[in-house]
Write an enzyme that holds these catalytic residues in place. Sequence first.
Site, short mmCIF file in Angstrom:
data_model
loop_
_atom_site.label_atom_id
_atom_site.label_comp_id
_atom_site.label_asym_id
_atom_site.label_seq_id
_atom_site.Cartn_x
_atom_site.Cartn_y
_atom_site.Cartn_z
N HIS A 20 -26.58 -5.50 -69.29
CA HIS A 20 -26.07 -4.38 -68.48
C HIS A 20 -26.53 -3.05 -69.08
O HIS A 20 -26.97 -2.15 -68.36
CB HIS A 20 -24.54 -4.38 -68.44
CG HIS A 20 -23.93 -5.53 -67.74
ND1 HIS A 20 -22.97 -6.32 -68.34
CD2 HIS A 20 -24.10 -6.03 -66.49
CE1 HIS A 20 -22.58 -7.25 -67.48
NE2 HIS A 20 -23.26 -7.10 -66.35
N LYS A 46 -10.88 -15.30 -59.23
CA LYS A 46 -10.53 -15.41 -60.64
C LYS A 46 -10.09 -14.05 -61.20
O LYS A 46 -10.54 -13.00 -60.75
CB LYS A 46 -11.72 -15.94 -61.44
CG LYS A 46 -12.93 -15.04 -61.37
CD LYS A 46 -14.10 -15.62 -62.12
CE LYS A 46 -15.27 -14.65 -61.94
NZ LYS A 46 -16.41 -14.96 -62.67
N ARG A 95 -31.42 -10.95 -62.35
CA ARG A 95 -31.84 -11.85 -63.43
C ARG A 95 -32.77 -12.94 -62.94
O ARG A 95 -33.66 -13.38 -63.65
CB ARG A 95 -30.63 -12.51 -64.09
CG ARG A 95 -29.79 -11.57 -64.91
CD ARG A 95 -28.69 -12.34 -65.57
NE ARG A 95 -27.96 -13.15 -64.61
CZ ARG A 95 -26.71 -12.96 -64.24
NH1 ARG A 95 -26.02 -11.99 -64.77
NH2 ARG A 95 -26.13 -13.73 -63.36
N SER A 133 -22.19 -12.06 -68.31
CA SER A 133 -20.83 -11.87 -68.85
C SER A 133 -20.10 -13.19 -68.97
O SER A 133 -19.38 -13.43 -69.95
CB SER A 133 -20.03 -10.92 -67.96
OG SER A 133 -20.57 -9.63 -68.01
#
Length: 165
Positions: A20, A46, A95, A133
């Site tokens: 990041h 979540k 990514r 993450s």
Amino acid sequence: MSAERIAVCPGSFDPVTLGHEDIIRRSFRFADRVIVAVAYSATQVKSGMFSVEERVEMIRDTFADEPRVQPMAFQGLLVDFAKSQGATIIVRGLRAVSDFEYEFQMALMNRKLWEAMETVFLAPDLEHSYLSSSLVRQIASLGGDVTPFVSPAVLRRLTERFGAR
């Protein structure tokens, strides 16, 4: 005098990683200021490891050397938030090819919602192309060393959360 170019780099940043950080710092090639926007998301099932407030603090600590980074929390539509901050650029890191389809769809929708909005996709540095993450959270929670993946400020928080490493 030209207008300030403001970019928004949105995400959950739970926690912010060196990947990041790389994307945000490279955003200064085309933006004068970058708002790192931590989303309060009603669409996420979540709950996060860190509260949104803790994530904003970690971003602030990580970028303590960079006054052009402004961490903020937001709710609602990204384009509405961006417009309220005077931003016309969204920065997203990609990514893998698998990220592209969703991000492309979001970019087109955001531009449809507000025609002044442009999305810039940045490829990560090769060193960070596998980093996420969720992987950092998993490694830290299982007692692994995440030193190569996060800033000292984030490492300190993870160590506090999971004990000495």
